[in-house]
Enzyme design. Structure first.
Site, PDB file in Angstrom:
ATOM      1  N   LEU A  74       0.800  -1.225   0.000  1.00 35.48           N
ATOM      2  CA  LEU A  74       0.000   0.000   0.000  1.00 35.48           C
ATOM      3  C   LEU A  74       0.836   1.281   0.000  1.00 35.48           C
ATOM      4  CD1 LEU A  74      -2.849  -1.156   2.406  1.00 35.48           C
ATOM      5  CD2 LEU A  74      -2.781  -1.206  -0.097  1.00 35.48           C
ATOM      6  N   CYS A  75       2.139   1.163  -0.230  1.00 32.49           N
ATOM      7  CA  CYS A  75       2.998   2.351  -0.337  1.00 32.49           C
ATOM      8  C   CYS A  75       2.833   2.998  -1.708  1.00 32.49           C
ATOM      9  CB  CYS A  75       4.460   1.982  -0.132  1.00 32.49           C
ATOM     10  SG  CYS A  75       4.897   1.717   1.578  1.00 32.49           S
ATOM     11  N   HIS A  76       2.831   4.325  -1.705  1.00 32.54           N
ATOM     12  CA  HIS A  76       2.735   5.061  -2.958  1.00 32.54           C
ATOM     13  C   HIS A  76       4.115   5.163  -3.613  1.00 32.54           C
ATOM     14  CE1 HIS A  76      -0.790   6.476  -0.714  1.00 32.54           C
ATOM     15  NE2 HIS A  76      -1.337   6.696  -1.893  1.00 32.54           N
TER      16      HIS A  76
ATOM     17  N   MET B 133       8.738   4.682   5.171  1.00 33.08           N
ATOM     18  CA  MET B 133       8.823   3.298   4.706  1.00 33.08           C
ATOM     19  C   MET B 133      10.043   3.101   3.804  1.00 33.08           C
ATOM     20  SD  MET B 133       6.561   1.808   6.377  1.00 33.08           S
ATOM     21  CE  MET B 133       6.876   0.213   5.656  1.00 33.08           C
ATOM     22  N   GLU B 134      10.370   4.105   3.010  1.00 25.87           N
ATOM     23  CA  GLU B 134      11.548   4.012   2.152  1.00 25.87           C
ATOM     24  C   GLU B 134      12.828   3.977   2.978  1.00 25.87           C
ATOM     25  OE1 GLU B 134       8.182   5.114  -0.352  1.00 25.87           O
ATOM     26  OE2 GLU B 134       8.846   5.776   1.613  1.00 25.87           O
TER      27      GLU B 134
ATOM     28  N   ASP C 135      24.336 -11.114   4.311  1.00 25.69           N
ATOM     29  CA  ASP C 135      24.696 -11.979   3.189  1.00 25.69           C
ATOM     30  C   ASP C 135      26.203 -11.973   2.940  1.00 25.69           C
ATOM     31  OD1 ASP C 135      24.155 -13.661   0.853  1.00 25.69           O
ATOM     32  OD2 ASP C 135      24.668 -11.883  -0.321  1.00 25.69           O
TER      33      ASP C 135
END
Length: 169
Positions: free
Chosen positions: A83-85, A119-120, A134
């Site tokens: 739901l992120c734009h 969120m980014e 990793d």
């Protein structure tokens, strides 16, 4: 499903009145400069930290790889979080602070848009941390990723805020 709110509980913006998921309509929001900074930690052994700091890991320069991975992660956030734009990201920085047994990752994302970039920033830190893991797993399979959180944000209707010094994660 009924959404219940009280004066202490804000309405959940990504739910419609019937409780189903929805993308928030941001078309009427003002365009402002918005920025967010997030952090996270990868804990490992002192020997691995020595290799990490000198670029001596078997897979090469983990921090250079993790920096690029974090930047790419920020740019791919709407592909990963449903739901992120999609946003016109104008800047992403990913930096590292090396300690005796841990590397702290700091990511800052900036945009000029109608919604924030928390969120980014969180995605940048998460992907950078996964990339560090990793790169070091050949020498430490027990490394731990932790403490991923937003430290600060600015811009937008809700204004600016930052975690105070000493606030627990």
């Amino acid at each position: 499903m009924t959404v219940v709110t009280t004066s202490d509980t804000p309405a959940l913006t990504h739910l419609r009145h019937d409780g189903t998921a929805a993308m928030v309509d941001v078309s009427d929001k003002a365009v402002t400069t918005r920025e967010a900074t997030a952090t996270g930690t990868v804990t490992t052994t002192p020997a691995v930290m020595q290799l990490l700091g000198t670029g001596g890991l078997p897979k090469g320069d983990a921090l250079a790889v993790a920096r690029i991975a974090g930047i790419m992660g920020a740019k791919k956030t709407p592909d990963l979080i449903p739901l992120c734009h999609p946003l016109p990201i104008s800047k992403v920085t990913v930096d590292f602070e090396l300690g005796d047994t841990a590397v702290t990752i700091l990511a800052t994302v900036k945009t000029r848009g109608v919604t924030g970039v928390e969120m980014e920033a969180l995605t940048a830190v998460s992907v950078a941390a996964l990339s560090v893991y990793d790169m070091i797993k050949a020498v430490d399979k027990h490394a731990v990723i932790s403490g991923i959180q937003v430290l600060a944000k600015s811009g937008g209707k809700s204004g600016d805020w930052a975690i105070s010094e000493g606030t627990p994660a």
